[in-house]
Write an enzyme that holds these catalytic residues in place. Structure first.
Site, mmCIF file in Angstrom:
data_model
loop_
_atom_site.group_PDB
_atom_site.id
_atom_site.type_symbol
_atom_site.label_atom_id
_atom_site.label_comp_id
_atom_site.label_asym_id
_atom_site.label_seq_id
_atom_site.Cartn_x
_atom_site.Cartn_y
_atom_site.Cartn_z
ATOM 1 N N ARG A 433 0.839 -1.208 0.000
ATOM 2 C CA ARG A 433 0.000 0.000 0.000
ATOM 3 C C ARG A 433 0.878 1.264 0.000
ATOM 4 O O ARG A 433 0.524 2.265 0.616
ATOM 5 C CB ARG A 433 -0.949 0.008 1.197
ATOM 6 C CG ARG A 433 -2.051 -1.044 1.124
ATOM 7 C CD ARG A 433 -2.821 -1.118 2.422
ATOM 8 N NE ARG A 433 -3.366 0.177 2.823
ATOM 9 C CZ ARG A 433 -4.639 0.533 2.679
ATOM 10 N NH1 ARG A 433 -5.503 -0.292 2.151
ATOM 11 N NH2 ARG A 433 -5.041 1.714 3.091
ATOM 12 N N LYS A 466 -10.104 5.957 15.520
ATOM 13 C CA LYS A 466 -9.953 4.672 14.841
ATOM 14 C C LYS A 466 -8.473 4.503 14.514
ATOM 15 O O LYS A 466 -7.926 5.219 13.686
ATOM 16 C CB LYS A 466 -10.796 4.636 13.566
ATOM 17 C CG LYS A 466 -10.722 3.319 12.801
ATOM 18 C CD LYS A 466 -11.633 3.358 11.578
ATOM 19 C CE LYS A 466 -11.545 2.062 10.779
ATOM 20 N NZ LYS A 466 -12.418 2.105 9.582
ATOM 21 N N ASP A 468 -5.682 2.501 12.902
ATOM 22 C CA ASP A 468 -5.566 1.500 11.841
ATOM 23 C C ASP A 468 -4.133 1.008 11.698
ATOM 24 O O ASP A 468 -3.176 1.672 12.124
ATOM 25 C CB ASP A 468 -6.053 2.098 10.521
ATOM 26 C CG ASP A 468 -6.663 1.058 9.593
ATOM 27 O OD1 ASP A 468 -6.440 -0.152 9.807
ATOM 28 O OD2 ASP A 468 -7.353 1.462 8.635
ATOM 29 N N MET A 469 -3.990 -0.161 11.060
ATOM 30 C CA MET A 469 -2.678 -0.756 10.790
ATOM 31 C C MET A 469 -2.864 -1.637 9.560
ATOM 32 O O MET A 469 -3.470 -2.693 9.626
ATOM 33 C CB MET A 469 -2.210 -1.568 11.996
ATOM 34 C CG MET A 469 -0.761 -2.026 11.895
ATOM 35 S SD MET A 469 -0.624 -3.758 11.455
ATOM 36 C CE MET A 469 1.049 -4.063 12.010
ATOM 37 N N ASN A 470 -2.348 -1.176 8.410
ATOM 38 C CA ASN A 470 -2.782 -1.742 7.138
ATOM 39 C C ASN A 470 -1.766 -2.611 6.409
ATOM 40 O O ASN A 470 -1.929 -2.846 5.216
ATOM 41 C CB ASN A 470 -3.228 -0.608 6.203
ATOM 42 C CG ASN A 470 -4.649 -0.166 6.489
ATOM 43 O OD1 ASN A 470 -5.549 -0.984 6.618
ATOM 44 N ND2 ASN A 470 -4.850 1.131 6.626
ATOM 45 N N CYS A 516 -8.058 -1.283 14.453
ATOM 46 C CA CYS A 516 -8.378 -1.743 13.109
ATOM 47 C C CYS A 516 -7.075 -2.181 12.458
ATOM 48 O O CYS A 516 -6.015 -1.602 12.719
ATOM 49 C CB CYS A 516 -9.034 -0.625 12.296
ATOM 50 S SG CYS A 516 -9.355 -1.046 10.562
ATOM 51 N N ASP A 538 -13.121 -5.137 6.848
ATOM 52 C CA ASP A 538 -13.376 -4.123 5.824
ATOM 53 C C ASP A 538 -14.529 -4.521 4.920
ATOM 54 O O ASP A 538 -15.011 -3.696 4.134
ATOM 55 C CB ASP A 538 -12.122 -3.914 4.970
ATOM 56 C CG ASP A 538 -11.095 -3.017 5.655
ATOM 57 O OD1 ASP A 538 -11.444 -2.393 6.675
ATOM 58 O OD2 ASP A 538 -9.953 -2.949 5.166
#
Length: 727
Positions: A433, A466, A468-470, A516, A538
């Site tokens: 990403r 929120k 997040d960790m993608n 998340c 998701d």
């Protein structure tokens, strides 16, 4: 209840209100005797002593924390390398200690007690005389819950370095002669929470993560069950690891049918150097026994995690109904667009507006600006404070998305500190990403993130975050660690994350944090200790969410499950489902919307308004009631579940049918968790008229359900105890 010790026999009987766990010392080794329904301990325990043939050795002994190299050829719970390169140690029993309450773990999340009378703790001290390695096995048993929490603490009491190569949290041997199956949660991004159940045969059945995170692929949870175990009957032995990094869980069946189950930090690419005087603490494993099926195992986990793992003011508060702008706008928004969505939300009863990705740096897509935690004045000329105040003025609270563990190569932060990411000198830096992972083993990196986020949270009225960790961890190395400690990087990353989360959640106790990781990629008890809810997936398609939420509930409470209504066609699978169906699925979790409310028709708005009014009435029961899974989406076209109050006087039932069935037989739904002797009123949502039924009838005979001849049908009804005489 508590811990009963028979020193002469070397027996330790851990006992709760409904469960016993018994350990015996044989030749200095802690041996597993029994785990199951409560034994009253009225009679002597000498008949339970294990006697093995002299020639059998350790390979036939059902151990509590086995080692390798001294005659046991099954998987060990730990392994240590000495300075001479050998890997042989032999831990033997040197003492014990019993204390009231449950200890915390330094630097690690853990379940806790609010009163020391809730639990008792046994510590077994083991020593390897040759190396002076000392290991303390910790067992905490809860008085009124069928729960044992296990961990291990290593210390180097000698004069030479030791290197841990394997250090699991728990290991337990089940004697042969019984069939067992292993259940676990498997999947991938956007299809998390699949319940997998497989019989155990000679050899190994293993799940793990080598990704530096608990992962979408496997959750750090498994259960051993008997073949006849269902939701409501049979034995289940659950193991849930309170950890957010790479893990392993393994069931090994030997040639005599004995099963060794072990769980803990993944030994793959793991090592930990123990210099003289240093120590190492494993994460803890929460072990739950149920003699009444999977449902009771789940409810035991739910009650414990909801009230003795989650912390802070939001633990017991009802969660707000929110709208998130992500699927409404993605990166294409400005302040006025955000406020217009909030305006519609205010009219419909929404309580919280969440600004998702794209508000910082020069973030117009996934490919830049992570690490540059300052507002983008092109999109938000007045900054975050202006948007938040305008939204607050509408009566809504303001929430914000962040991804603080990542850094974009195209960012000001990376240009200043290219060495702040996880990397190995001379190797390529794998991007996912268009981003890299910050090196959270480094204090200055964590301090930068803490200072950056604190500046925002102090200046802007943020009520919800929120986090997040993608992406997974690659090139797992740290520029700050010496060569002999590079294999510690992955675990040190997790410890660094926990240190930062502790700091920031304590500094901002009024913010509701939601974790998340591209959805459910890090849905684990370790994160719930800091953040009481998680974005479950998701994938917001309601039909897919039936399975995702059902499976996730095998171990995690509904209060932890984030669930939103999204637009159709669904952005993940393209499916079109009715708004009522989407709402009923999402109302079975922490409820919200993730779409553009300004595009709703008047009819849609009325439906949403009705959903929000209903959810505000029922959310206390949904988030804190006991969950009973009635029909599994993994087994058929229909799904159903219900929430029951602690006093069994109120219940809420949801039922779903994915596709229409031609000339369908009449369908009955048997309820659960009610009091058989109570009379219950079934409100008109189901029956069409006011009806009173006995609890026993509702659970044994059930109620008829009628579905219209169309796909994606759903319904719900309430059940309330009444003094009206039963039929």
């Amino acid at each position: 209840m508590g811990i009963i010790v028979q020193e002469q026999a070397g027996l330790f009987h851990l006992q709760s209100s409904g469960m016993s766990y018994i350990i015996q010392m044989i030749d200095g080794y802690p041996v597993h005797i029994y785990w199951g329904s409560k034994l009253n301990h009225r009679e002597p325990m000498s008949d339970m002593l294990i006697h093995t043939p002299d020639t059998a050795g350790l390979d036939r002994l059902p151990q509590e924390y086995p080692q390798y190299g001294s005659g046991d050829f099954r998987n060990p719970a730990y392994q240590v390398e000495l300075v001479d390169g050998t890997r042989i140690t032999e831990l033997t029993y040197t003492g014990y200690r019993v204390t009231k309450g449950k200890p915390s773990l330094a630097g690690l999340p853990a379940v806790y007690t609010e009163d020391e009378a809730e639990a008792d703790t046994l510590e077994l001290e083991l020593t390897d005389a040759y190396s002076s390695l000392k290991v303390t096995l910790c067992y905490s048993i809860f008085a009124d819950r069928n729960v044992i929490v296990r961990s291990a603490h290593f210390s180097n009491a000698g004069g030479q370095e030791l290197r841990l190569r394997r250090a699991l949290s728990a290991s337990i041997d089940f004697a042969g002669g019984r069939d067992l199956e292993m259940m676990y949660l498997s999947g991938a991004w956007a299809r998390e929470g699949n319940i997998t159940r497989t019989p155990l045969h000679q050899g190994e059945t293993r799940i793990d993560s080598k990704r530096g995170m608990s992962s979408h692929q496997f959750n750090p949870f498994a259960a051993l069950v008997t073949p006849e175990t269902t939701e409501a009957q049979g034995e289940a032995f659950g193991f849930s690891l309170v950890y957010s990094g790479g893990f392993e869980a393994d069931a090994e069946v030997d040639s005599f049918g004995s099963v060794r189950f072990s769980i803990g930090i993944n030994a793959f690419d793991f090592a930990w150097l123990l210099s003289p005087g240093e120590s190492f603490q494993t994460p803890e494993t929460v072990m739950v026994y149920s003699g009444q099926g999977l449902g009771e195992m789940s409810r035991t986990y739910h009650r414990l995690y909801r009230t003795r793992l989650c912390r802070g003011r939001h633990r017991d508060e009802e969660r707000p109904v929110l709208v998130n702008n992500w699927e409404a706008t993605y990166f294409d928004f400005n302040a006025d667009k955000l406020v217009s969505i909030a305006e519609e939300g205010a009219k419909l009863g929404i309580e919280l507006f969440v600004l998702d990705d794209g508000w910082f740096g020069k973030r117009d897509s996934d490919n830049s600006s992570l690490g540059d935690w300052y507002e983008d004045r092109r999109k938000l000329p007045g900054g975050l404070a202006d948007v938040a105040e305008r939204i607050n003025g509408l009566g809504l609270k303001f929430g914000l998305w962040v991804e603080p563990e990542m850094i974009s190569p195209d960012s000001e932060l990376y240009r200043r500190h290219p060495d702040w990411c996880l990397h190995v000198p001379g190797r390529r830096r794998s991007e996912a990403r268009w981003q890299l992972v910050l090196d959270y083993t480094r204090q200055e990196v964590r301090d930068y993130i803490f200072d950056s986020l604190s500046a925002i949270f102090s200046a802007v009225p943020v009520s919800y975050v929120k986090w997040d960790m993608n992406r997974c961890l690659t090139e797992i190395g740290s520029a700050e660690l010496p060569p002999e400690r590079q294999a510690e990087t992955a675990h040190r990353y997790v410890l660094g994350l926990y240190e930062l989360l502790e700091r920031i959640t304590q500094a901002f106790p009024d913010i509701l944090f939601e974790s998340c990781s591209s959805g459910g990629g890090r849905f684990d008890p370790g994160m719930l200790y800091y953040m009481p809810q998680t974005w479950t997936s998701d994938n917001t398609d309601a039909a897919e969410r039936l399975k995702i939420q059902f499976g996730t509930s095998l171990v995690y409470p509904v209060s932890a499950i984030g669930a939103h209504v999204s637009a159709v066609p669904n952005h993940q699978v393209g499916r079109i489902t009715p708004l009522d169906f989407r709402g009923n699925v999402a109302m079975s979790g922490n409820f919200g919307y993730e779409l553009d409310l300004t595009k709703f028709t008047d009819e849609d708005k009325e439906t949403v308004r009705r959903q929000i009014v209903t959810y505000k009435e029922i959310r206390g029961l949904v988030q804190k009631g006991d969950l009973y899974r009635l029909k599994s989406p993994f087994e058929g076209n229909q799904s159903a579940w219900m929430f029951v109050s602690g006093n069994k006087k109120e219940a809420l039932v949801y039922y779903f049918q994915v596709t229409a069935v031609p000339n369908a037989p009449r369908s009955y739904l048997q309820l659960a968790g009610l009091e058989p002797e109570f009379g219950y009123e079934v409100l008109p949502e189901c029956s069409g008229s006011r009806s009173i039924y006995g609890g026993d009838r509702l659970m044994k005979l059930g109620l008829p359900l009628s579905y219209q001849q169309k796909d994606y049908e759903s319904g719900w009804f309430r059940v309330r105890a009444t003094d009206t005489p039963r039929e």
